[in-house]
Scaffold this motif. Structure first.
Motif, PDB file in Angstrom:
ATOM      1  N   PRO A 107     -43.977 -79.644 -38.566  1.00 26.01           N
ATOM      2  CA  PRO A 107     -43.987 -78.949 -39.853  1.00 26.01           C
ATOM      3  C   PRO A 107     -43.125 -77.686 -39.805  1.00 26.01           C
ATOM      4  CG  PRO A 107     -46.221 -79.484 -39.134  1.00 26.01           C
ATOM      5  CD  PRO A 107     -45.316 -79.756 -37.977  1.00 26.01           C
ATOM      6  N   ALA A 108     -42.557 -77.327 -40.952  1.00 25.15           N
ATOM      7  CA  ALA A 108     -41.786 -76.087 -41.017  1.00 25.15           C
ATOM      8  C   ALA A 108     -42.673 -74.879 -40.753  1.00 25.15           C
ATOM      9  CB  ALA A 108     -41.105 -75.969 -42.379  1.00 25.15           C
ATOM     10  N   ARG A 109     -43.911 -74.934 -41.259  1.00 30.03           N
ATOM     11  CA  ARG A 109     -44.926 -73.914 -41.029  1.00 30.03           C
ATOM     12  C   ARG A 109     -46.241 -74.635 -40.765  1.00 30.03           C
ATOM     13  NH1 ARG A 109     -43.910 -70.956 -46.712  1.00 30.03           N
ATOM     14  NH2 ARG A 109     -44.581 -73.086 -47.229  1.00 30.03           N
ATOM     15  N   PRO A 110     -47.217 -73.967 -40.179  1.00 32.68           N
ATOM     16  CA  PRO A 110     -48.464 -74.661 -39.814  1.00 32.68           C
ATOM     17  C   PRO A 110     -49.129 -75.423 -40.949  1.00 32.68           C
ATOM     18  CG  PRO A 110     -48.393 -72.513 -38.777  1.00 32.68           C
ATOM     19  CD  PRO A 110     -47.197 -72.568 -39.690  1.00 32.68           C
ATOM     20  N   ASP A 111     -49.054 -74.911 -42.182  1.00 30.16           N
ATOM     21  CA  ASP A 111     -49.724 -75.565 -43.300  1.00 30.16           C
ATOM     22  C   ASP A 111     -48.816 -76.517 -44.078  1.00 30.16           C
ATOM     23  OD1 ASP A 111     -52.097 -74.262 -42.727  1.00 30.16           O
ATOM     24  OD2 ASP A 111     -51.629 -72.565 -44.050  1.00 30.16           O
ATOM     25  N   ASP A 112     -47.576 -76.694 -43.630  1.00 32.14           N
ATOM     26  CA  ASP A 112     -46.644 -77.573 -44.316  1.00 32.14           C
ATOM     27  C   ASP A 112     -46.792 -79.014 -43.836  1.00 32.14           C
ATOM     28  OD1 ASP A 112     -45.592 -75.501 -45.799  1.00 32.14           O
ATOM     29  OD2 ASP A 112     -43.976 -75.090 -44.372  1.00 32.14           O
ATOM     30  N   HIS A 143     -40.465 -84.454 -44.828  1.00 30.96           N
ATOM     31  CA  HIS A 143     -39.596 -83.292 -45.041  1.00 30.96           C
ATOM     32  C   HIS A 143     -38.594 -83.514 -46.174  1.00 30.96           C
ATOM     33  CE1 HIS A 143     -40.321 -81.722 -40.664  1.00 30.96           C
ATOM     34  NE2 HIS A 143     -41.329 -81.479 -41.494  1.00 30.96           N
ATOM     35  N   GLN A 176     -40.095 -75.827 -50.455  1.00 29.65           N
ATOM     36  CA  GLN A 176     -41.120 -76.337 -49.554  1.00 29.65           C
ATOM     37  C   GLN A 176     -42.404 -76.693 -50.280  1.00 29.65           C
ATOM     38  OE1 GLN A 176     -40.652 -76.999 -46.196  1.00 29.65           O
ATOM     39  NE2 GLN A 176     -42.634 -78.037 -46.429  1.00 29.65           N
ATOM     40  N   GLU A 177     -42.755 -75.936 -51.319  1.00 30.56           N
ATOM     41  CA  GLU A 177     -43.988 -76.255 -52.045  1.00 30.56           C
ATOM     42  C   GLU A 177     -43.898 -77.634 -52.683  1.00 30.56           C
ATOM     43  OE1 GLU A 177     -46.658 -74.436 -51.636  1.00 30.56           O
ATOM     44  OE2 GLU A 177     -45.365 -73.202 -50.356  1.00 30.56           O
ATOM     45  N   ASN A 180     -44.259 -80.288 -49.992  1.00 32.76           N
ATOM     46  CA  ASN A 180     -45.652 -80.490 -49.584  1.00 32.76           C
ATOM     47  C   ASN A 180     -46.416 -81.388 -50.541  1.00 32.76           C
ATOM     48  OD1 ASN A 180     -45.247 -78.906 -47.333  1.00 32.76           O
ATOM     49  ND2 ASN A 180     -46.103 -77.049 -48.248  1.00 32.76           N
TER      50      ASN A 180
END
Length: 439
Positions: A107-112, A143, A176-177, A180
């Motif tokens: 993931p790009a970030r932990p929550d992505d 992604h 990114q939103e 997701n």
């Protein structure tokens, strides 16, 4: 039509899934049980890969879509490259033994959303800064991007090397939103324009009717990027012969998506399977008007999403406007070509575990030519259930498959280990498939 046992390599995406009853997935209206498919000729696998498991113990790997790469110098050392969703890619030899595992990007970030590899297809002889090479192109649904891998059979560490441009943009999402939300790149087909030598990928969008044309763009550093050329939106609702308007059933906000796609390089035609609608033919450059060459049986059947059962339930009688050969979903499409121009457009009919073959010639209106099923070879070597994809190569592949190879995904691997769901890939001699189509 006569199909020879050897010819030009051709990738074949096929799949079949068991019919669910009495409730049906939210993306499909209730399909009638069809007994005609049970009378079709059958083929059986000769080998299978180790099972993949979509859980923490199994590495969140779910078999999906294969492609067959032919080693021109040593055909017996050819490879099967297959997607495993969050498990990334698996590479197998012709004995169905794994030779490489490539993880999906984190993931790009932990929550992505994590990387999730959906479909794979091949391009041959692409000129990169490092020289000509064959490429495996993958739709990364997690992604919303393409991932590109150079194929080198004898490279230490495994034949696949990631050559994706790190700056490659999202295909459909603005940020990114949106990524997701996972209305992202889904189905995939590759295509090389013989007139210009340019290489393209066609990507469909999850939960939408959109197909995008992407030109692959080699970079000076040896990586591969892409640019979006144009998009096309297939219909989400349809005018029926009785004057009514019908839309395929799905969860709220979901539109009838496309996954299976294939391009005929001889005439630049794209065939695309809109899962709950049927098979479309259109120009691969996404110009001009699409033509619906066949419909699923469920076409026109009124149905509504039931939240309690998470299924689509019929709300009225079948008006009889559907086709006779396809039961939703239409998933994998492929082209089986011959040097003399003969061949088939093959479409998987998930709802009744069969495959429909249409004449490749547009002038013959892609006439239906027959079908087949993939069934168990033994109690421990089953056929293909709930399949997401398959591939065929119509060329000699060494001593194991001198007449070519069909690889089919099995969405319900047996024997089952307790409650664990398992998937995998089955290897079938192409000569058996061609015999079935000749019947």
């Amino acid at each position: 039509m006569t199909i020879r046992r050897t010819g030009l390599p051709a990738a074949l995406l096929l799949c079949a899934a068991a019919l669910a009853a009495p409730a049906f997935p939210a993306h499909a209206a209730a399909a009638p049980q069809d007994t005609a498919a049970s009378s079709l000729p059958t083929v059986t696998p000769r080998a299978e890969t180790a099972a993949l498991h979509d859980d923490e113990q199994g590495g969140n790997a779910d078999a999906d879509d294969p492609a067959i790469w032919r080693n021109a110098d040593a055909p017996g050392r050819s490879l099967v490259i297959a997607t495993a969703k969050e498990g990334g890619l698996r590479v197998y030899d012709l004995d169905a033994r794994q030779v490489q595992s490539v993880p999906a990007p984190p993931p790009a970030r932990p929550d992505d959303a994590p990387g999730r590899f959906n479909n794979v297809d091949l391009l041959h002889g692409v000129r990169l800064a490092t020289g000509r090479t064959d490429l495996a192109v993958v739709s990364d649904r997690g992604h919303d991007r393409l991932r590109v891998y150079r194929i080198d059979r004898d490279r230490p560490g495994g034949p696949l090397t990631d050559v994706t441009d790190p700056a490659a943009p999202a295909i459909f999402s603005a940020g990114q939103e949106e990524i997701n939300e996972q209305d992202t790149a889904y189905g995939l087909a590759t295509w090389k324009d013989a007139a210009t030598g340019r290489s393209y990928a066609l990507a469909s969008r999850n939960n939408r009717t959109t197909v995008a044309l992407l030109e692959l763009t080699p970079r000076p550093d040896g990586t591969v990027g892409y640019r979006r050329v144009r998009t096309l939106d297939l219909p989400a609702s349809f005018r029926l012969p009785n004057g009514a308007t019908w839309a395929p059933c799905g969860e709220p906000g979901e539109l009838p998506q496309v996954e299976g796609m294939v391009v005929d390089p001889a005439n630049g035609m794209l065939y695309a399977g809109q899962e709950d609608v049927g098979v479309w033919r259109m120009r691969a450059d996404l110009t001009g008007a699409p033509t619906l060459i066949d419909r699923v049986r469920e076409y026109g059947v009124p149905a509504a999403y039931d939240e309690a059962s998470d299924a689509c339930l019929p709300t009225g009688a079948d008006p009889g406007f559907g086709g006779d050969r396809l039961a939703a979903d239409v998933e994998g499409l492929t082209l089986l070509t011959e040097p003399d121009g003969d061949g088939y457009v093959l479409a998987s009919s998930q709802g009744d575990n069969s495959f429909a073959a249409y004449d490749r010639e547009v002038g013959d209106a892609n006439e239906y030519e027959g079908g087949f099923r993939v069934t168990a070879a033994s109690p421990t070597l089953d056929g293909s259930e709930e399949c997401d994809g398959a591939a065929v190569l119509n060329a000699p592949l060494g001593a194991q498959y001198p007449g070519g190879l069909l690889v089919v995904q099995d969405g319900r691997e047996t024997p089952v280990e307790g409650d664990r769901e398992a998937t995998g890939f089955k290897f079938v001699a192409l000569t058996d498939v061609l015999d079935a189509l000749d019947d």
